[in-house]
Design an enzyme around this catalytic site. Structure first.
Site, PDB file in Angstrom:
ATOM      1  N   GLY A 252       0.754  -1.249   0.000  1.00  0.00           N
ATOM      2  CA  GLY A 252       0.000   0.000   0.000  1.00  0.00           C
ATOM      3  C   GLY A 252       0.780   1.291   0.000  1.00  0.00           C
ATOM      4  O   GLY A 252       0.204   2.350  -0.272  1.00  0.00           O
ATOM      5  N   PRO A 295       4.578  -5.096  -0.657  1.00  0.00           N
ATOM      6  CA  PRO A 295       4.586  -3.868  -1.445  1.00  0.00           C
ATOM      7  C   PRO A 295       4.570  -4.179  -2.944  1.00  0.00           C
ATOM      8  O   PRO A 295       5.247  -5.099  -3.398  1.00  0.00           O
ATOM      9  CB  PRO A 295       5.909  -3.209  -1.058  1.00  0.00           C
ATOM     10  CG  PRO A 295       6.791  -4.343  -0.640  1.00  0.00           C
ATOM     11  CD  PRO A 295       5.884  -5.412  -0.067  1.00  0.00           C
ATOM     12  N   ARG A 297       3.226  -1.375  -5.764  1.00  0.00           N
ATOM     13  CA  ARG A 297       3.451  -0.097  -6.441  1.00  0.00           C
ATOM     14  C   ARG A 297       4.790   0.543  -6.053  1.00  0.00           C
ATOM     15  O   ARG A 297       5.540   0.997  -6.919  1.00  0.00           O
ATOM     16  CB  ARG A 297       2.309   0.859  -6.064  1.00  0.00           C
ATOM     17  CG  ARG A 297       2.316   2.170  -6.814  1.00  0.00           C
ATOM     18  CD  ARG A 297       1.326   3.172  -6.199  1.00  0.00           C
ATOM     19  NE  ARG A 297       0.073   2.602  -5.824  1.00  0.00           N
ATOM     20  CZ  ARG A 297      -1.038   2.607  -6.582  1.00  0.00           C
ATOM     21  NH1 ARG A 297      -1.018   3.203  -7.747  1.00  0.00           N
ATOM     22  NH2 ARG A 297      -2.147   2.054  -6.136  1.00  0.00           N
ATOM     23  N   CYS A 365     -10.974   5.089 -28.727  1.00  0.00           N
ATOM     24  CA  CYS A 365     -12.225   5.721 -29.129  1.00  0.00           C
ATOM     25  C   CYS A 365     -13.157   5.944 -27.963  1.00  0.00           C
ATOM     26  O   CYS A 365     -14.189   5.265 -27.824  1.00  0.00           O
ATOM     27  CB  CYS A 365     -12.893   4.880 -30.207  1.00  0.00           C
ATOM     28  SG  CYS A 365     -11.855   4.842 -31.654  1.00  0.00           S
ATOM     29  N   TYR A 394       0.807  -1.026 -12.277  1.00  0.00           N
ATOM     30  CA  TYR A 394      -0.594  -1.001 -12.691  1.00  0.00           C
ATOM     31  C   TYR A 394      -0.797  -0.319 -14.049  1.00  0.00           C
ATOM     32  O   TYR A 394      -1.829   0.307 -14.281  1.00  0.00           O
ATOM     33  CB  TYR A 394      -1.464  -0.347 -11.594  1.00  0.00           C
ATOM     34  CG  TYR A 394      -1.336  -1.047 -10.257  1.00  0.00           C
ATOM     35  CD1 TYR A 394      -1.799  -2.356 -10.109  1.00  0.00           C
ATOM     36  CD2 TYR A 394      -0.718  -0.450  -9.162  1.00  0.00           C
ATOM     37  CE1 TYR A 394      -1.665  -3.023  -8.895  1.00  0.00           C
ATOM     38  CE2 TYR A 394      -0.574  -1.109  -7.949  1.00  0.00           C
ATOM     39  CZ  TYR A 394      -1.050  -2.397  -7.820  1.00  0.00           C
ATOM     40  OH  TYR A 394      -0.920  -3.064  -6.632  1.00  0.00           O
TER      41      TYR A 394
END
Ligand code: LLP
Length: 443
Positions: A252, A295, A297, A365, A394
């Site tokens: 986190g 962990p 990210r 689009c 991500y």
């Protein structure tokens, strides 16, 4: 002390003698030319540096298992790289299990999470000897026990619990609050333990697991989480005589996407976690548990950037100026999903004077496919290369083939060397899973 997750750019980012941005000693204009765009670029030095931050920061606590959360970015090369730093892996699907397995990861250092693991996924995990399975709900407890029994094994598990903590992050990435879809509610733990101790003889419970959210900037919240986990462990010891010796506090920790983001350092977080853990161990009178961290990210985001080529533009009369790039929401879903903000620079003229404000639009689009709203960049021309920072986490892992566009390639850079670690998809790749029923084939 500062840590790598607090940097807006990969640590090796600089302007070279040609006046272009380079990362890992590689000129980004050359990478764009050699490999094409959009291109994910990952800086090995930055990944290693943040792994070292974690190892150093937590060296004050004796028993720590670092489990990189593969969902942030999962590929065989990244698995091999992060394993070489001594990390284990949090995985959430057979795809992630298979990737780390094929990358040569020691499966005893793999932990399997998820709220609806399939029978096939659980079988794969049991057969490959995944070290821990964090069981999320009653259905899975019974299913996993059956699978373990039929394999003649006792499977090592943690229980995922919902600690009832709300962190201040985007609603979609909060996970520890009370009505979350993940884990056992605190009031359901005793029933789960009862079943494990009395009915499910093929499960061996080692500890409790929680994860409170993602892109977290608050530090005290980890202390609150530890308090709840340790208190539960002490209570379960008292009630069931059960000595659990592992706690997993999830991942986190946030990163710096834009200049105004101020995530805490790994050292600051470690200090709070270790102090609170030692304090709780003493207050609740339990043995110091093994501490698992997951962990994702903060390990991989800062190391990654995405290169795009600037294409068409549109000046809305009395409105915004749009410049479109050759990628967008299919390679980076975060702005359209979470209103995430990113910082970017022009690779081929990083030091040119900033001109008016522009909006960087994607090529997909949908009107919502906007990568960056209102950013000041130098005068843009078609063919310029834009570098969007902090896209390691991500982005590739959430990429899609929307509009039947091929997913970009990824290169790993280090010491002036660049290696493809994920090949660019081809048009053939895109149709490789398609079948046309005979009756539709024109004779
Ligand atoms: N452990 C568990 C059980 C998790 O669910 C997660 C993330 C992590 C660890 C890793 O968290 P991190 O350190 O990366 O914050 N797609 C969203 C993020 C979803 C996170 C889901 N769980 C985004 O792009 O912001």
């Amino acid at each position: 002390m500062n840590s790598t997750n607090q940097s807006l750019k990969p640590l090796t980012t600089k302007i070279n003698s040609a006046g272009n941005i380079e990362i890992g000693g590689c000129d980004l204009t050359a990478l764009a030319e050699n490999y094409g765009t959009p291109l994910y670029v990952l800086d090995e030095h930055t990944v290693r540096s943040v792994c070292n931050d974690y190892k150093k920061a937590f060296s004050g606590y004796e028993k720590v298992n670092m489990m990189y959360a593969s969902k942030a970015l999962c590929s065989m090369a990244t698995a091999a790289l992060i394993a070489s730093e001594g990390f284990g892996f949090d995985v959430v699907s057979s795809g992630e299990i298979y990737t780390v397995y094929k990358a040569g990861v020691d499966m005893a250092k793999v932990l399997f999470n998820g709220n609806n693991k399939s029978v096939d996924e659980l079988i794969l995990a049991v057969e490959l000897g995944v070290g821990r399975i964090s069981v999320d709900n009653f259905f899975e407890l019974s299913l996993l026990n059956e699978i373990a029994k039929s394999h003649n094994k006792v499977v090592d598990i943690l229980l995922r619990i919902t600690p009832g903590i709300e962190c201040h992050t985007h609603e979609y990435i909060q996970t520890g609050h009370l009505d979350s879809k993940f884990g056992f509610d605190l009031t359901q733990i005793d029933d789960a333990i009862d079943l494990i101790l009395n009915n499910y003889k093929n499960l061996k419970l080692h500890g409790l697991h929680a994860h409170i959210g993602s892109q977290i900037f608050e530090t005290s919240i980890y202390g609150d989480e530890i308090e709840i986990l340790v208190k539960e462990i002490a209570r379960l010891d008292e009630k069931f005589g059960l000595q659990l010796d592992e706690i997993n506090i999830g991942g986190g920790l946030g990163v710096k996407y834009i200049d105004t983001d101020c995530p805490p350092s790994v050292f600051e977080i470690a200090d709070i976690i270790i102090k609170r853990l030692n304090d709780c161990v003493e207050r609740y009178g339990i043995n110091p548990p093994v501490l698992f961290l997951e962990p994702g990210r903060s390990i991989i985001s800062t190391a990654g950037v995405t290169l795009y080529t600037i294409g068409s533009s549109k000046q809305v009369p009395k409105g915004k100026t749009y410049f479109a790039v050759d990628g967008g929401m299919a390679d980076n879903a975060r702005p359209s999903m979470y209103q995430a903000e990113y910082y970017a620079e022009l690779v081929n003229k990083p030091e040119a004077e900033l001109s008016s404000q522009v909006t960087i639009a994607g090529r997909f689009c949908e009107s919502g496919d906007i990568l960056i709203k209102d950013i000041k960049l130098p005068e843009l021309e078609e063919g310029d290369i834009l570098c969007v920072y902090n896209t390691g986490a991500y982005n590739y892992s959430m990429a899609s083939n929307y509009n039947r566009v091929q997913k970009p390639a990824m290169v790993l850079v280090n010491n002036s060397q660049s290696d493809i670690i994920i090949k660019r998809e081809t048009l053939e790749d895109l149709i490789s899973h398609d079948e046309i029923p005979d009756r539709l084939i024109r004779k």
